[in-house]
Design a protein around this motif. Sequence first.
Motif: not given
Lengths: 114, 116
Positions: B99-105
């Motif tokens: 979270a917050g790491g800008a990874g796409e879900l």
Amino acid sequence: AQSVSQHNHHVILSEAASLELGCNYSYGGTVNLFWYVQYPGQHLQLLLKYFSGDPLVKGIKGFEAEFIKSKFSFNLRKPSVQWSDTAEYFCAVTARSGNTPLVFGKGTRLSVIA
Amino acid sequence: GAGVSQSPSNKVTEKGKDVELRCDPISGHTALYWYRQSLGQGLEFLIYFQGNSAPDKSGLPSDRFSAERTGGSVSTLTIQRTQQEDSAVYLCASSFMGAGGAGELFFGEGSRLTVL
């Protein structure tokens, strides 16, 4: 904590009409912003995202969104919708720092009629 | 696997029974999320795992809800003594970054729970 407001619950448009879906977020710090789409009977998928740089981001299928920091907004736009754009659209935000999950708005249902 | 896999896809249960919902994330994804989707309510965050630990359990609605993740992979969401208001679609998502790491879900198809 972050929160997201999507102003329109249900939007009905004719094919070729222009689309703008509103999204406002509440958070004082730096954010990452997303739009997800859920087509009927399918799972949620990413439409576009903003992390930094050019505030106008382009996504799949001709969609774009503009981040306006002063307005805490990230509205989704498409110049000319198609029947296949009928879906539910979700705006989401997460704080750039720290372990915070993605917070979603309640969604906007778009119905495109021929 | 190719995508996030959730089971069962549909579950009908009687009020008061316990249910377990399973999520198999994309291989190599370190972060795993559970959300609940109810009609008109959007996606409600429940819990988030980074590896096997849960830094954020703030969204769990009550102590009847619990979740675990083992081996940094499969996660199980357990609802004890189900109530009718638990009826919803439970969505699992995974990402390479936290979270917050800008990874796409990446989302699964969801598990639709109906409590009679």
